[in-house]
Design a protein around this motif. Structure first.
Motif, mmCIF file in Angstrom:
data_model
loop_
_atom_site.group_PDB
_atom_site.id
_atom_site.type_symbol
_atom_site.label_atom_id
_atom_site.label_comp_id
_atom_site.label_asym_id
_atom_site.label_seq_id
_atom_site.Cartn_x
_atom_site.Cartn_y
_atom_site.Cartn_z
ATOM 1 N N UNK A 113 0.811 -1.217 0.000
ATOM 2 C CA UNK A 113 0.000 0.000 0.000
ATOM 3 C C UNK A 113 0.846 1.269 0.000
ATOM 4 N N UNK A 114 1.701 1.437 1.023
ATOM 5 C CA UNK A 114 2.471 2.678 1.140
ATOM 6 C C UNK A 114 3.884 2.401 1.630
ATOM 7 N N UNK A 115 4.842 3.037 0.976
ATOM 8 C CA UNK A 115 6.217 3.107 1.459
ATOM 9 C C UNK A 115 6.514 4.566 1.750
ATOM 10 N N UNK A 116 7.039 4.862 2.942
ATOM 11 C CA UNK A 116 7.280 6.246 3.305
ATOM 12 C C UNK A 116 8.473 6.367 4.232
ATOM 13 N N UNK A 117 8.960 7.572 4.320
ATOM 14 C CA UNK A 117 9.964 7.912 5.322
ATOM 15 C C UNK A 117 9.319 8.885 6.285
ATOM 16 N N UNK A 118 9.317 8.535 7.561
ATOM 17 C CA UNK A 118 8.654 9.377 8.556
ATOM 18 C C UNK A 118 9.504 10.599 8.880
ATOM 19 N N UNK A 119 8.913 11.492 9.676
ATOM 20 C CA UNK A 119 9.652 12.682 10.109
ATOM 21 C C UNK A 119 10.887 12.300 10.910
ATOM 22 N N UNK A 120 10.870 11.102 11.507
ATOM 23 C CA UNK A 120 12.021 10.602 12.268
ATOM 24 C C UNK A 120 12.937 9.751 11.405
ATOM 25 N N UNK A 121 12.711 9.816 10.093
ATOM 26 C CA UNK A 121 13.548 9.138 9.097
ATOM 27 C C UNK A 121 13.445 7.612 9.189
ATOM 28 N N UNK A 122 12.340 7.118 9.738
ATOM 29 C CA UNK A 122 12.082 5.680 9.711
ATOM 30 C C UNK A 122 11.542 5.311 8.328
ATOM 31 N N UNK A 123 11.976 4.155 7.832
ATOM 32 C CA UNK A 123 11.482 3.679 6.541
ATOM 33 C C UNK A 123 10.358 2.684 6.825
ATOM 34 N N UNK A 124 9.134 3.088 6.470
ATOM 35 C CA UNK A 124 7.936 2.372 6.894
ATOM 36 C C UNK A 124 7.161 1.806 5.709
ATOM 37 N N UNK A 125 6.594 0.654 5.935
ATOM 38 C CA UNK A 125 5.645 0.030 5.009
ATOM 39 C C UNK A 125 4.312 -0.027 5.734
ATOM 40 N N UNK A 126 3.306 0.708 5.218
ATOM 41 C CA UNK A 126 1.987 0.729 5.829
ATOM 42 C C UNK A 126 1.010 -0.073 4.991
ATOM 43 N N UNK A 127 0.227 -0.908 5.649
ATOM 44 C CA UNK A 127 -0.904 -1.571 5.014
ATOM 45 C C UNK A 127 -2.180 -0.986 5.612
ATOM 46 N N UNK A 128 -2.960 -0.335 4.765
ATOM 47 C CA UNK A 128 -4.167 0.360 5.201
ATOM 48 C C UNK A 128 -5.404 -0.520 5.013
ATOM 49 N N UNK A 129 -6.235 -0.587 6.031
ATOM 50 C CA UNK A 129 -7.536 -1.251 5.938
ATOM 51 C C UNK A 129 -8.542 -0.407 6.709
ATOM 52 N N UNK A 130 -9.651 -0.073 6.064
ATOM 53 C CA UNK A 130 -10.736 0.661 6.708
ATOM 54 C C UNK A 130 -11.948 -0.248 6.689
ATOM 55 N N UNK A 131 -12.385 -0.697 7.867
ATOM 56 C CA UNK A 131 -13.366 -1.772 7.941
ATOM 57 C C UNK A 131 -14.553 -1.421 8.833
#
Length: 306
Positions: A113-131
């Motif tokens: 879903x999403x690859x991002x770099x946070x404000x703290x420079x963490x490299x994150x992979x987010x999987x979004x689900x709205x249920x």
């Protein structure tokens, strides 16, 4: 400031939905979710994010262009578009990629879903689900007791797929070959609302957050007996995220009445409103379901899977 107040301070529906996505309680308990949970807004970023949303609320044209597209007819796609816009424009975070397909030997293994770099420079992979699940059954609840209104989705099955398939995509060798340098910290981003039968509040499974958003559900017959003088209106699917007020003309067009119920073949989300002049303010939210739906839902909840 509680969650409804956080979203309700904004006037534009898309901005309200984005605020809801960022600030509403998650459905999962951080201690028992099975994986780390995403934190879209850290506590020290809260005020800056609210200021950014307030500015967006005054000029939402760019947000509308991003999320109001003919191709975004499904609620999940709309939510993804909201989050993508946030990651593209909010100060601090940096969106690296969204909706990255992973293929092997011509077969699609899944999509990140999403690859991002946070404000703290963490490299994150987010999987979004709205249920939005309805609880069926009695006694202590299990995740399998939470079923989708169309009976094609169940919380335990979704949770299992997120943990054992989706979150692992960014750690696969095939993904590394796409050029997105890791390692990635995979996190769950699970928002929504759970609905309980009137007068029923089971002991929760450990996976669920105690403060999750809640609603009610009842059968057509139960609704007819209990509605009294209440004002109810159907909530269109793309409006399922944040609470909102309606002007009388819009509310009348969506009003739940005998004609709507006579044609009801599947659950419909509705909101109960307080009426003040020409403004209808949302008081609570729930589902009205056909009288035979609970029996079918209970059968679906008890199905075993292989």
């Amino acid at each position: 400031m509680n969650v409804p107040d956080t979203a309700s301070q904004f006037n534009d529906p898309a901005v309200r939905d984005l605020a809801w996505l960022l600030f509403s309680p998650g459905l999962l308990n951080a201690l028992h979710a099975g994986a780390p949970l995403a934190r879209p807004v850290a506590e020290d970023e809260r005020e800056r994010t609210l200021q950014w949303l307030a500015a967006l609320d005054r000029k939402p044209v760019a947000l509308h262009a991003h999320v109001h597209k003919p191709s975004l007819k499904r609620l999940g796609l709309y939510a993804e578009a909201l989050l993508e816009y946030f990651l593209q424009h909010v100060p601090g975070a940096r969106l690296i990629a969204a909706n990255v397909p992973l293929r092997s030997s011509g077969t699609t293994l899944g999509e990140v879903d999403f690859l991002l770099q946070s404000a703290r420079r963490e490299r994150l992979h987010w999987e979004l689900a709205v249920k939005f699940y309805l609880h069926i059954g009695e006694g202590r609840a299990a995740l399998s007791d939470y079923v989708g209104p169309d009976l094609q989705d169940r919380f335990d099955l979704k949770h299992d797929r997120l943990l054992n398939h989706q979150l692992g995509l960014s750690a696969r060798d095939e993904f590394a070959s796409l050029g997105f340098e890791g390692p990635w910290r995979a996190e769950l981003f699970v928002k929504g609302r759970l609905f309980y039968r009137r007068e029923s509040m089971p002991a929760l499974p450990s996976e669920l957050a105690e403060d999750h958003l809640r609603g009610w559900w009842m059968t057509v017959s139960e609704w007819r007996e209990s509605k009294g003088d209440g004002a109810f209106a159907v909530v269109p699917r793309l409006s399922w995220l944040s609470e909102r007020s309606l002007f009388k003309q819009d509310a009348e067009a969506l009003k739940l009445d005998a004609g709507t119920l006579a044609k009801l073949t599947s659950p419909v989300m509705v909101a109960n409103y307080n009426r003040t002049g020409d403004v209808w303010s949302e008081h609570s939210r729930g589902f009205v379901v056909p009288d035979e739906w609970p029996e079918r839902a209970l059968h679906y909840a008890r199905l075993t899977t292989t």
